[in-house]
Design a protein around this motif. Structure first.
Motif, mmCIF file in Angstrom:
data_model
loop_
_atom_site.group_PDB
_atom_site.id
_atom_site.type_symbol
_atom_site.label_atom_id
_atom_site.label_comp_id
_atom_site.label_asym_id
_atom_site.label_seq_id
_atom_site.Cartn_x
_atom_site.Cartn_y
_atom_site.Cartn_z
ATOM 1 N N VAL A 355 0.847 -1.191 0.000
ATOM 2 C CA VAL A 355 0.000 0.000 0.000
ATOM 3 C C VAL A 355 0.886 1.244 0.000
ATOM 4 C CG1 VAL A 355 -1.866 -1.201 1.195
ATOM 5 C CG2 VAL A 355 -0.170 0.076 2.530
ATOM 6 N N ALA A 356 0.296 2.368 -0.364
ATOM 7 C CA ALA A 356 1.070 3.608 -0.466
ATOM 8 C C ALA A 356 1.450 4.158 0.906
ATOM 9 C CB ALA A 356 0.263 4.654 -1.247
ATOM 10 N N VAL A 357 0.499 4.156 1.823
ATOM 11 C CA VAL A 357 0.728 4.676 3.167
ATOM 12 C C VAL A 357 0.178 3.669 4.175
ATOM 13 C CG1 VAL A 357 0.252 6.518 4.830
ATOM 14 C CG2 VAL A 357 0.580 7.070 2.397
ATOM 15 N N LEU A 358 1.023 3.289 5.136
ATOM 16 C CA LEU A 358 0.588 2.417 6.222
ATOM 17 C C LEU A 358 0.747 3.196 7.525
ATOM 18 C CD1 LEU A 358 -0.432 -0.357 7.112
ATOM 19 C CD2 LEU A 358 1.957 -1.082 7.325
ATOM 20 N N ALA A 359 -0.359 3.681 8.045
ATOM 21 C CA ALA A 359 -0.359 4.486 9.268
ATOM 22 C C ALA A 359 -0.780 3.627 10.452
ATOM 23 C CB ALA A 359 -1.303 5.677 9.118
ATOM 24 N N GLY A 360 -0.314 4.003 11.635
ATOM 25 C CA GLY A 360 -0.634 3.237 12.831
ATOM 26 C C GLY A 360 -1.040 4.122 13.983
ATOM 27 N N HIS A 361 -2.063 3.698 14.714
ATOM 28 C CA HIS A 361 -2.530 4.452 15.884
ATOM 29 C C HIS A 361 -2.754 3.514 17.057
ATOM 30 C CE1 HIS A 361 -5.652 6.007 18.641
ATOM 31 N NE2 HIS A 361 -4.985 7.133 18.496
ATOM 32 N N ASP A 362 -2.399 3.987 18.246
ATOM 33 C CA ASP A 362 -2.691 3.263 19.473
ATOM 34 C C ASP A 362 -2.807 4.282 20.596
ATOM 35 O OD1 ASP A 362 -2.320 0.100 20.481
ATOM 36 O OD2 ASP A 362 -2.015 1.603 22.045
ATOM 37 N N TYR A 363 -3.720 4.036 21.533
ATOM 38 C CA TYR A 363 -3.931 4.981 22.624
ATOM 39 C C TYR A 363 -2.813 4.930 23.660
ATOM 40 C CZ TYR A 363 -8.704 5.707 20.952
ATOM 41 O OH TYR A 363 -9.805 6.029 20.192
ATOM 42 N N VAL A 364 -2.065 3.834 23.711
ATOM 43 C CA VAL A 364 -1.079 3.653 24.778
ATOM 44 C C VAL A 364 0.342 3.476 24.239
ATOM 45 C CG1 VAL A 364 -0.474 2.274 26.801
ATOM 46 C CG2 VAL A 364 -2.869 2.622 26.224
ATOM 47 N N VAL A 365 0.512 2.751 23.145
ATOM 48 C CA VAL A 365 1.845 2.482 22.611
ATOM 49 C C VAL A 365 2.496 3.782 22.143
ATOM 50 C CG1 VAL A 365 3.173 1.205 20.878
ATOM 51 C CG2 VAL A 365 1.145 0.169 21.930
ATOM 52 N N ALA A 366 3.750 3.973 22.490
ATOM 53 C CA ALA A 366 4.480 5.193 22.152
ATOM 54 C C ALA A 366 4.688 5.298 20.640
ATOM 55 C CB ALA A 366 5.827 5.219 22.857
ATOM 56 N N PRO A 367 4.653 6.519 20.093
ATOM 57 C CA PRO A 367 4.842 6.701 18.641
ATOM 58 C C PRO A 367 6.128 6.085 18.116
ATOM 59 C CG PRO A 367 4.032 8.727 19.619
ATOM 60 C CD PRO A 367 4.332 7.803 20.765
ATOM 61 N N GLU A 368 7.226 6.201 18.873
ATOM 62 C CA GLU A 368 8.487 5.637 18.383
ATOM 63 C C GLU A 368 8.420 4.112 18.281
ATOM 64 O OE1 GLU A 368 9.071 6.859 22.786
ATOM 65 O OE2 GLU A 368 8.119 7.668 20.968
ATOM 66 N N ARG A 369 7.653 3.475 19.169
ATOM 67 C CA ARG A 369 7.497 2.024 19.090
ATOM 68 C C ARG A 369 6.631 1.663 17.898
ATOM 69 N NH1 ARG A 369 9.156 -2.331 18.694
ATOM 70 N NH2 ARG A 369 8.716 -4.131 20.015
ATOM 71 N N ILE A 370 5.615 2.449 17.615
ATOM 72 C CA ILE A 370 4.774 2.219 16.445
ATOM 73 C C ILE A 370 5.620 2.316 15.173
ATOM 74 C CG2 ILE A 370 2.828 3.134 15.102
ATOM 75 C CD1 ILE A 370 1.568 4.026 17.751
ATOM 76 N N ALA A 371 6.500 3.304 15.132
ATOM 77 C CA ALA A 371 7.370 3.480 13.965
ATOM 78 C C ALA A 371 8.322 2.299 13.800
ATOM 79 C CB ALA A 371 8.147 4.783 14.101
ATOM 80 N N GLU A 372 8.828 1.781 14.902
ATOM 81 C CA GLU A 372 9.741 0.635 14.834
ATOM 82 C C GLU A 372 9.099 -0.577 14.184
ATOM 83 O OE1 GLU A 372 10.922 -0.092 18.811
ATOM 84 O OE2 GLU A 372 12.229 1.679 18.962
ATOM 85 N N LEU A 373 7.793 -0.679 14.300
ATOM 86 C CA LEU A 373 7.090 -1.827 13.732
ATOM 87 C C LEU A 373 6.721 -1.635 12.268
ATOM 88 C CD1 LEU A 373 4.723 -2.800 16.695
ATOM 89 C CD2 LEU A 373 6.944 -3.759 16.093
ATOM 90 N N GLY A 374 7.042 -0.458 11.707
ATOM 91 C CA GLY A 374 6.825 -0.250 10.285
ATOM 92 C C GLY A 374 5.648 0.625 9.926
ATOM 93 N N TYR A 375 5.104 1.346 10.903
ATOM 94 C CA TYR A 375 3.963 2.217 10.653
ATOM 95 C C TYR A 375 4.369 3.686 10.726
ATOM 96 C CZ TYR A 375 1.091 -1.931 11.603
ATOM 97 O OH TYR A 375 0.527 -3.173 11.572
ATOM 98 N N ARG A 376 3.576 4.535 10.093
ATOM 99 C CA ARG A 376 3.690 5.970 10.292
ATOM 100 C C ARG A 376 2.815 6.338 11.481
ATOM 101 N NH1 ARG A 376 1.735 9.905 5.585
ATOM 102 N NH2 ARG A 376 3.569 8.967 4.549
#
Length: 465
Positions: A355-376
């Motif tokens: 896909v062109a953009v894979l974004a990620g959101h979570d109420y508790v997980v830190a943004p840097e951890r979300i990025a480490e998993l391959g999401y924006r």
């Protein structure tokens, strides 16, 4: 259990050391300190040590931050190694990880913790293993190492069985399983845990306690696996698994069938393999456990396939799509920031190059951890804006409040694709025009206009007898 003729009186004084200050070790250490036991926390990670010494936690668990702020300074101390002074008990809580490729246990952390503990045992020091291990590991690995330093080790296996998000409360309320090397070790372990958990479940050996832990999580995996198998069958038969399971459970006096959904976390994705390996080593077969784990591991891929099929059905090319994944932690309720065993890990692997953009959101997980998993990493509003698809993986109670018809229609590209793993958005989105709503167990064109049974089930429901 072998008899012991001269039992030493269980000590109520002295420091207790906890090796490994992750989700299991930190909550136990703070819970023991809260009931008045002085605790020394031993942690290898320098960042974790620094944060804890400053009174800050590096993980999310309700109540932990408050305890770090309010406990007396001498009640909980953090260091990188055990002290040379005698200890009442040493509790090993290091993580035991399974290699995702080989499914074999990485014994490195446990071996290191065991060696370090054995070097610091005195004649009166009880060693407790709390890390989850295959049956026989405590005797084969920990006892063998302790025998190099003392002729009469004191050893017990006392597993953790709490749920993240409620760990502090469950440490006090759940029966503490205790298996020990001998009667003396058993009594010392009972005395150690008594101020924290008065209810104990005593078993006859180290091995019995090890297996008790493994079957708890393997059974959970098994019953969820049946729900996911029903979902697979229902989709093949052009039926709705949610409707069928709700009908089967309504006022029926047998165990409820579980709804389909992802089975994740470090324990549920690991412990069945440890139990299977324990059984195999003893010559036993485990077809039910293996089948459930296999079924449950297919769920992330099934979710991705539903999203890609829905995008195709709405005329959106995959390579041009923006996809928002909601719920990066392995579960949403009770909420946690733990991503170990999360569906989001495999979903990222399957989608990031498609896909062109894979974004990620979570109420508790830190943004840097979300990025480490391959999401924006994005806010929920930012992620939904101009998104072609939303993939909701967890049952966090805040998502149904924010992902409603108005939000989808005003922010996402229409027709919008919404895949809802647990069906939490169904009453709001299932029949909404301009939204291709899908969920596990009811895919394709048959996923819409099938939710009148939800209202019927709600009106027919009555309190259980």
């Amino acid at each position: 259990m072998a008899e012991t003729t001269h039992l030493r009186t269980p000590r109520a004084d002295g420091h207790v050391a906890v090796i490994g200050l992750g989700y299991v070790g930190l909550t136990l250490a703070l819970s023991l300190a809260r009931v008045g036991i002085p605790v020394i926390g031993v942690e290898a990670n320098p960042r974790t040590r620094a944060e804890l010494r400053a009174g800050r936690t590096v993980l999310f668990e309700p109540g932990v931050a408050e305890l770090l702020e309010t406990l007396p300074a001498d009640r909980f101390t953090v260091t990188d190694r055990l002290p040379d002074t005698p200890l009442r008990a040493i509790i090993i809580c290091v993580g035991t990880l399974v290699d995702p490729a080989t499914r074999q246990l990485d014994m490195g952390p446990l071996d290191a913790a065991t060696a370090h503990a054995a070097e610091h045992v005195s004649a009166d020091t009880l060693v407790v293993v709390r890390s989850t291990v295959p049956v026989g590991t405590t005797r084969r690995v920990v006892l063998a190492k302790m025998l190099e330093y003392t002729g009469k080790p004191l050893l017990a296996f006392c597993p953790e069985r709490t749920i993240q998000g409620q760990a502090l409360a469950e440490l006090a309320s759940l029966p503490q399983v205790i298996g020990a090397l001998d009667d003396e070790s058993l009594e010392l372990a009972r005395a150690l845990f008594a101020p924290l958990a008065a209810d104990h479940s005593l078993v006859s050996s180290l091995e019995a306690a090890e297996m008790t832990k493994l079957i708890c999580n393997s059974h959970t995996d098994l019953i969820y696996g049946f729900g996911n198998e029903i979902a697979n069958i229902a989709e093949s038969l052009d039926l709705d698994a949610g409707e069928i399971i709700a009908a089967a459970n309504l006022r029926y006096p047998r165990p409820d069938l579980s709804k389909p959904g992802f089975v994740g976390g470090s324990c549920l994705t690991k412990d069945p393999y440890l139990l299977m390996q324990s059984a195999e080593a003893a010559g036993a077969r485990t077809p039910m456990i293996a089948a459930a784990r296999s079924v449950n591991e297919q769920v992330p891929r099934a979710a991705v396939e539903q999203v890609l099929a829905a995008l195709t059905a709405t005329g959106c090319a995959h390579r041009d799509a923006k996809v928002l994944v909601c719920g990066i932690a392995y579960k949403g309720h009770p909420e946690t920031d733990d991503v170990r065993g999360s569906a989001a890990i495999e979903v990222a692997e399957l989608l990031r190059h498609r896909v062109a953009v894979l974004a990620g959101h979570d109420y508790v997980v830190a943004p840097e951890r979300i990025a480490e998993l391959g999401y924006r990493p994005v806010t929920l509003e930012e992620g939904m804006t101009d998104a072609d698809a939303v993939l909701l993986l967890v049952d966090h109670p805040s998502y149904p409040k924010e992902i409603d018809t108005e939000a989808v229609r005003s922010r996402m590209r229409l027709p919008a694709v919404v895949f809802d793993m647990w069906g939490r958005l169904a009453t709001e989105l299932a029949e909404a025009e301009g939204i291709e709503y899908r969920r596990l167990g009811c895919g394709g064109a048959n996923s819409r206009h099938r939710w009148s049974w939800v209202r019927r089930a709600a009106s027919d429901a009555s309190p259980a007898a």
